[in-house]
Motif scaffolding. Structure first.
Motif, PDB file in Angstrom:
ATOM      1  N   PHE A  55      23.640  -8.166  49.580  1.00  0.00           N
ATOM      2  CA  PHE A  55      24.839  -7.692  48.907  1.00  0.00           C
ATOM      3  C   PHE A  55      25.604  -6.717  49.789  1.00  0.00           C
ATOM      4  N   PHE A  93      29.483 -14.932  52.155  1.00  0.00           N
ATOM      5  CA  PHE A  93      29.731 -15.692  50.940  1.00  0.00           C
ATOM      6  C   PHE A  93      30.487 -14.837  49.942  1.00  0.00           C
ATOM      7  N   LEU A 140      25.886 -16.502  39.504  1.00  0.00           N
ATOM      8  CA  LEU A 140      26.950 -16.389  40.493  1.00  0.00           C
ATOM      9  C   LEU A 140      27.436 -17.775  40.886  1.00  0.00           C
ATOM     10  N   LEU A 178      31.876 -10.590  44.182  1.00  0.00           N
ATOM     11  CA  LEU A 178      30.951  -9.980  45.124  1.00  0.00           C
ATOM     12  C   LEU A 178      31.066 -10.658  46.477  1.00  0.00           C
ATOM     13  N   TYR A 220      34.123 -10.400  37.785  1.00  0.00           N
ATOM     14  CA  TYR A 220      33.334  -9.581  38.701  1.00  0.00           C
ATOM     15  C   TYR A 220      33.109 -10.411  39.953  1.00  0.00           C
ATOM     16  N   PHE A 245      29.199 -19.449  43.980  1.00  0.00           N
ATOM     17  CA  PHE A 245      29.429 -19.121  45.384  1.00  0.00           C
ATOM     18  C   PHE A 245      30.481 -20.007  46.016  1.00  0.00           C
ATOM     19  N   TYR A 251      28.609 -11.308  49.885  1.00  0.00           N
ATOM     20  CA  TYR A 251      27.269 -11.253  50.433  1.00  0.00           C
ATOM     21  C   TYR A 251      27.321 -11.682  51.892  1.00  0.00           C
TER      22      TYR A 251
END
Lengths: 112, 118
Positions: free
Chosen positions: A46, A89, A100, A34, A32, A102, A36
């Motif tokens: 987000f 990020f 998370l 993401l 998963y 990063f 940001y």
């Protein structure tokens, strides 16, 4: 060992053009991902995410592409706007509820 | 959208003081909350993971006696920096996450706390 890498510390793009931010990862367990956006002295906001079962997710001007074989993802912003200027990020996690990991971030400057 | 509130946003205090930072998820129940620290021009570094009703899990190198974490409810976690010293000055950020049957959900972050120890 950095598991999530953003190799471009900064990027400048003209207003109206496409911004492409890149991210590479090494841990094949990540499923998963993401993106940001962060302004100074604020928490990350987000933007968009993608599960490893997909290769593309789109939300308005933002599209994230995932290439699992290359362990690479990218965020496309089109058209870019001056308000998009911020640090972006990339983050990855296993099953969504683990911490998370990063990248170091890419500073995007959109020039009017 | 989901909102995470972090308070206070800024603290300036003398060396030796203990400082408590609150993190609240306002419109969802957070099964897990995370505490991060960000140094200037660096990425966010995870300090600890806390699940409601259980002890926090600290990352290597983070002193659990110095950074006390309490996650008493599904909407509130606190980080207490005990006997703070100038080297503890930093930007602390919390995030909250929940897991739905539909799959993983993004973590949402508070706005951070700028801690300055004189």
């Amino acid at each position: 060992d950095q598991q999530v890498k953003q190799n471009s510390p900064s990027l400048s793009v003209q207003e109206g053009r496409i911004s492409i931010l890149n991210c590479d990862y090494t841990n094949s367990m990540f499923d998963y991902f993401l993106w940001y956006k962060k302004y100074p002295a604020e928490g990350p906001t987000f933007l968009i995410s993608i599960s490893s079962i997909k290769d593309k997710n789109e939300d308005g001007r933002f599209t994230v592409f995932l290439n699992k074989s290359a362990k690479h993802l990218s965020l496309h912003i089109v058209p870019s706007q001056p308000g998009d200027s911020a640090v972006y990020f990339c983050a990855a996690t296993i099953s969504g509820n683990t911490p998370l990991v990063f990248g170091k971030g890419t500073r995007l400057s959109v020039i009017a | 959208g989901a909102v995470v509130s972090q308070h206070p946003s800024r603290v300036i205090c003398k060396s030796g003081t203990s400082v408590k930072i609150e993190c609240r998820s306002l419109d969802f129940q957070a099964t897990t909350m995370f505490w991060y620290r960000q140094f200037p021009k660096k990425s966010l570094m995870l300090m600890a993971t806390s699940n409601e009703g259980s002890k926090a899990t600290y990352e290597q190198g983070v002193e659990k006696d110095k950074f006390l974490i309490n996650h008493a409810s599904l909407t509130l976690s606190t980080l207490t920096v005990t006997s703070a010293h100038p080297e503890d000055s930093s930007f602390y950020i919390c995030s909250a996450a929940t897991q739905l049957r539909t799959g993983p959900q993004p973590q949402h972050f508070g706005d951070g706390t700028r801690l300055s120890i004189l």
